[in-house]
Design a protein around this motif. Structure first.
Motif, PDB file in Angstrom:
ATOM      1  N   GLN A 125     -10.834 -63.707  44.036  1.00  0.00           N
ATOM      2  CA  GLN A 125     -11.045 -62.267  43.920  1.00  0.00           C
ATOM      3  C   GLN A 125     -11.305 -61.851  42.478  1.00  0.00           C
ATOM      4  O   GLN A 125     -12.156 -60.990  42.217  1.00  0.00           O
ATOM      5  CB  GLN A 125      -9.840 -61.510  44.479  1.00  0.00           C
ATOM      6  N   ASP A 126     -10.583 -62.462  41.533  1.00  0.00           N
ATOM      7  CA  ASP A 126     -10.808 -62.157  40.119  1.00  0.00           C
ATOM      8  C   ASP A 126     -12.232 -62.529  39.704  1.00  0.00           C
ATOM      9  O   ASP A 126     -12.875 -61.799  38.940  1.00  0.00           O
ATOM     10  CB  ASP A 126      -9.800 -62.904  39.245  1.00  0.00           C
ATOM     11  N   ARG A 129     -14.624 -59.925  41.394  1.00  0.00           N
ATOM     12  CA  ARG A 129     -14.469 -58.609  40.757  1.00  0.00           C
ATOM     13  C   ARG A 129     -15.131 -58.591  39.382  1.00  0.00           C
ATOM     14  O   ARG A 129     -15.866 -57.653  39.030  1.00  0.00           O
ATOM     15  CB  ARG A 129     -12.985 -58.257  40.637  1.00  0.00           C
ATOM     16  N   GLN A 158     -10.880 -62.541  50.969  1.00  0.00           N
ATOM     17  CA  GLN A 158     -11.320 -62.139  49.633  1.00  0.00           C
ATOM     18  C   GLN A 158     -11.769 -60.687  49.587  1.00  0.00           C
ATOM     19  O   GLN A 158     -11.854 -60.089  48.523  1.00  0.00           O
ATOM     20  CB  GLN A 158     -12.429 -63.077  49.153  1.00  0.00           C
ATOM     21  N   LEU A 163     -13.551 -55.041  47.037  1.00  0.00           N
ATOM     22  CA  LEU A 163     -13.664 -55.320  45.605  1.00  0.00           C
ATOM     23  C   LEU A 163     -14.836 -54.554  45.002  1.00  0.00           C
ATOM     24  O   LEU A 163     -14.740 -54.031  43.882  1.00  0.00           O
ATOM     25  CB  LEU A 163     -13.853 -56.820  45.375  1.00  0.00           C
ATOM     26  N   GLU A 166     -13.990 -50.963  44.412  1.00  0.00           N
ATOM     27  CA  GLU A 166     -13.112 -50.788  43.255  1.00  0.00           C
ATOM     28  C   GLU A 166     -13.897 -50.564  41.964  1.00  0.00           C
ATOM     29  O   GLU A 166     -13.424 -49.879  41.054  1.00  0.00           O
ATOM     30  CB  GLU A 166     -12.215 -52.021  43.072  1.00  0.00           C
TER      31      GLU A 166
END
Length: 242
Positions: A125-126, A129, A158, A163, A166
């Motif tokens: 996810q990092d 993102r 994920q 994401l 965001e």
């Protein structure tokens, strides 16, 4: 920039678009597009690998890089998706389409790490993102970011659509991804046994765009063309690894 006498197209992409490809592995997806277009003067293809690691990890990567450069593509190595918007050769560029196929951060505990591990998922996810944040800064006003990914569990965890929201992006469309649509593309694992393919299974290309500047809190921009995996986060399928 060269002006083409006619447009050439493959699936979502055409020779008039200015395209950035990231995380390219052995550069076979970029080669697929370049061959379809004939020339690739509007394309940038990037990889996190150095020249040395490309030669070590992928048996055909350098021949593909040479073909891309011969067709006019700009090939950039050691490009980190977390900081690419500040890369000296990208910072002043703007793209109609930015493509990341099967983003994967690598394995925390070797090639047999479980994809369903919570820490592993957060690292993925990092990665996504950070990519989306940077890619949004390199888009034209009407450009799109395309992320192709598996939609079965645990990859569904994920939550790519969330994401994107965001970082101020909205889902324009989602479409099934088929390898057969992209001749010459050879999907690669990219970690440990880098030069080997992985089972693609059920995949979606998610297409994101920036929220228009005139959007207000009372104007809801959501999925304009929903696909079958809009709520894919609840789908559970067989365990798979790259």
């Amino acid at each position: 920039m060269e002006v083409f006498s006619f447009e050439r197209q493959i699936k979502h992409y055409n020779s008039y678009q200015k395209i950035l490809l990231v995380g390219e592995g052995d550069f076979s997806f970029a080669v697929c597009l370049a061959r379809a277009f004939g020339l690739a003067v509007n394309m940038f293809a990037t990889s996190l690998d150095s020249r040395e690691s490309l030669m070590l990890n992928y048996s055909k990567a350098m021949s593909k890089v040479m073909e891309l450069e011969a067709r006019g593509c700009k090939v950039l190595l050691e490009v980190d998706v977390h900081s690419m918007s500040q890369h000296p050769f990208l910072i002043s560029e703007r793209f109609d389409c930015i493509i990341y196929n099967f983003p994967h951060v690598g394995y925390l505990h070797g090639p047999f790490s479980a994809e369903c591990n919570g820490f592993q998922n957060r690292f993925h996810q990092d990665l996504i993102r950070g990519f989306l944040q940077n890619a949004s800064q390199l888009l034209t006003a009407i450009g799109e970011i395309h992320v192709t990914h598996k939609t079965t569990f645990p990859f569904s965890e994920q939550k790519i659509v969330e994401l994107a929201q965001e970082v101020g992006l909205y889902l324009v469309h989602e479409e099934h991804f088929l390898l057969l649509d992209y001749p010459a593309y050879e999907n690669k694992r990219g970690a440990w046994i880098c030069d080997q393919p992985f089972p693609v299974g059920m995949c979606i290309t998610f297409k994101f765009a920036k929220l228009p500047s005139y959007t207000t809190s009372g104007f809801n921009l959501g999925i304009t063309a929903p696909g079958p995996w809009s709520a894919y986060s609840g789908i559970i399928g067989p365990h798979m690894q790259w």
